[in-house]
Design a protein around this motif. Structure first.
Motif, PDB file in Angstrom:
ATOM      1  N   LYS A 118       7.064   7.881 -40.978  1.00 23.38           N
ATOM      2  CA  LYS A 118       8.292   7.716 -40.191  1.00 23.38           C
ATOM      3  C   LYS A 118       7.906   7.463 -38.749  1.00 23.38           C
ATOM      4  O   LYS A 118       6.993   8.083 -38.217  1.00 23.38           O
ATOM      5  CB  LYS A 118       9.152   8.969 -40.280  1.00 23.38           C
ATOM      6  CG  LYS A 118       9.732   9.200 -41.650  1.00 23.38           C
ATOM      7  CD  LYS A 118      10.632  10.408 -41.635  1.00 23.38           C
ATOM      8  CE  LYS A 118      11.211  10.645 -43.002  1.00 23.38           C
ATOM      9  NZ  LYS A 118      12.088  11.825 -43.012  1.00 23.38           N
ATOM     10  N   ARG A 119       8.607   6.532 -38.153  1.00 26.04           N
ATOM     11  CA  ARG A 119       8.332   6.234 -36.752  1.00 26.04           C
ATOM     12  C   ARG A 119       9.089   7.197 -35.871  1.00 26.04           C
ATOM     13  O   ARG A 119      10.219   7.576 -36.171  1.00 26.04           O
ATOM     14  CB  ARG A 119       8.732   4.808 -36.414  1.00 26.04           C
ATOM     15  CG  ARG A 119       7.880   3.803 -37.127  1.00 26.04           C
ATOM     16  CD  ARG A 119       8.259   2.424 -36.682  1.00 26.04           C
ATOM     17  NE  ARG A 119       7.424   1.465 -37.373  1.00 26.04           N
ATOM     18  CZ  ARG A 119       6.880   0.429 -36.775  1.00 26.04           C
ATOM     19  NH1 ARG A 119       7.123   0.205 -35.512  1.00 26.04           N
ATOM     20  NH2 ARG A 119       6.138  -0.392 -37.449  1.00 26.04           N
ATOM     21  N   ARG A 120       8.462   7.548 -34.800  1.00 26.66           N
ATOM     22  CA  ARG A 120       9.147   8.417 -33.836  1.00 26.66           C
ATOM     23  C   ARG A 120      10.168   7.597 -33.067  1.00 26.66           C
ATOM     24  O   ARG A 120       9.907   6.462 -32.674  1.00 26.66           O
ATOM     25  CB  ARG A 120       8.158   9.025 -32.861  1.00 26.66           C
ATOM     26  CG  ARG A 120       7.257  10.040 -33.485  1.00 26.66           C
ATOM     27  CD  ARG A 120       6.458  10.691 -32.427  1.00 26.66           C
ATOM     28  NE  ARG A 120       5.635  11.736 -32.995  1.00 26.66           N
ATOM     29  CZ  ARG A 120       4.778  12.457 -32.327  1.00 26.66           C
ATOM     30  NH1 ARG A 120       4.607  12.238 -31.016  1.00 26.66           N
ATOM     31  NH2 ARG A 120       4.087  13.389 -32.913  1.00 26.66           N
ATOM     32  N   THR A 121      11.279   8.206 -32.854  1.00 25.98           N
ATOM     33  CA  THR A 121      12.293   7.529 -32.066  1.00 25.98           C
ATOM     34  C   THR A 121      12.139   7.939 -30.618  1.00 25.98           C
ATOM     35  O   THR A 121      11.705   9.052 -30.321  1.00 25.98           O
ATOM     36  CB  THR A 121      13.706   7.883 -32.554  1.00 25.98           C
ATOM     37  OG1 THR A 121      13.863   9.301 -32.476  1.00 25.98           O
ATOM     38  CG2 THR A 121      13.920   7.400 -33.976  1.00 25.98           C
ATOM     39  N   ARG A 123      12.990   9.384 -27.232  1.00 28.36           N
ATOM     40  CA  ARG A 123      13.934  10.390 -26.778  1.00 28.36           C
ATOM     41  C   ARG A 123      14.614   9.897 -25.492  1.00 28.36           C
ATOM     42  O   ARG A 123      13.973   9.317 -24.630  1.00 28.36           O
ATOM     43  CB  ARG A 123      13.222  11.705 -26.498  1.00 28.36           C
ATOM     44  CG  ARG A 123      12.661  12.326 -27.740  1.00 28.36           C
ATOM     45  CD  ARG A 123      12.098  13.681 -27.398  1.00 28.36           C
ATOM     46  NE  ARG A 123      11.466  14.254 -28.592  1.00 28.36           N
ATOM     47  CZ  ARG A 123      10.939  15.435 -28.626  1.00 28.36           C
ATOM     48  NH1 ARG A 123      10.931  16.204 -27.537  1.00 28.36           N
ATOM     49  NH2 ARG A 123      10.407  15.909 -29.728  1.00 28.36           N
TER      50      ARG A 123
END
Length: 126
Positions: A118-121, A123
């Motif tokens: 999963k890619r980090r979104t 912030r």
């Protein structure tokens, strides 16, 4: 106090006997056969041919150390003898393949791709 000393001496004698006969064989005849095969007349010349320090040959002849796997390979490279023949000269058993471990009956399972990470979104700073 005397029992401690005798126990220590007994332990040291056991260790020395194990170290001296670690391979359980006499390396002298094997070294003599190598010298005849390589047509050298001294241990120093043998050490130069095998590219090992002279004390290694001396320790082998006096059964202070055993023949390492690296030295077996070096002897194979220099003389052209098979490793099994060198092991036979040493009086060591030739290792047999374990039953059931051949390439014909080894089942290769397909390699599954790794699950996607999963890619980090990003912030948002509030």
């Amino acid at each position: 106090m005397t029992t401690e000393k005798t126990d220590k001496e007994k332990t040291m004698n056991d260790l020395e006997s194990m170290a001296g006969s670690s391979a359980g064989c006499n390396h002298g005849p094997m070294l003599d056969a190598l010298m005849a095969n390589l047509k050298v007349t001294s241990d120093a010349a043998l050490s130069r041919k095998l590219m090992v320090p002279p004390p290694v040959i001396s320790k082998l002849r006096n059964n202070k150390i055993g023949v390492s796997a690296g030295l077996l390979v070096r002897i194979h490279d220099v003389t052209g003898m098979s490793i099994n023949k060198v092991r036979t000269m040493l009086g060591l058993p030739i290792p047999q393949p374990r039953e059931g471990r051949t390439l014909k009956n080894v089942v290769y399972s397909p390699i599954a791709p790794l699950p996607a990470r999963k890619r980090r979104t990003a912030r948002t700073a509030d």
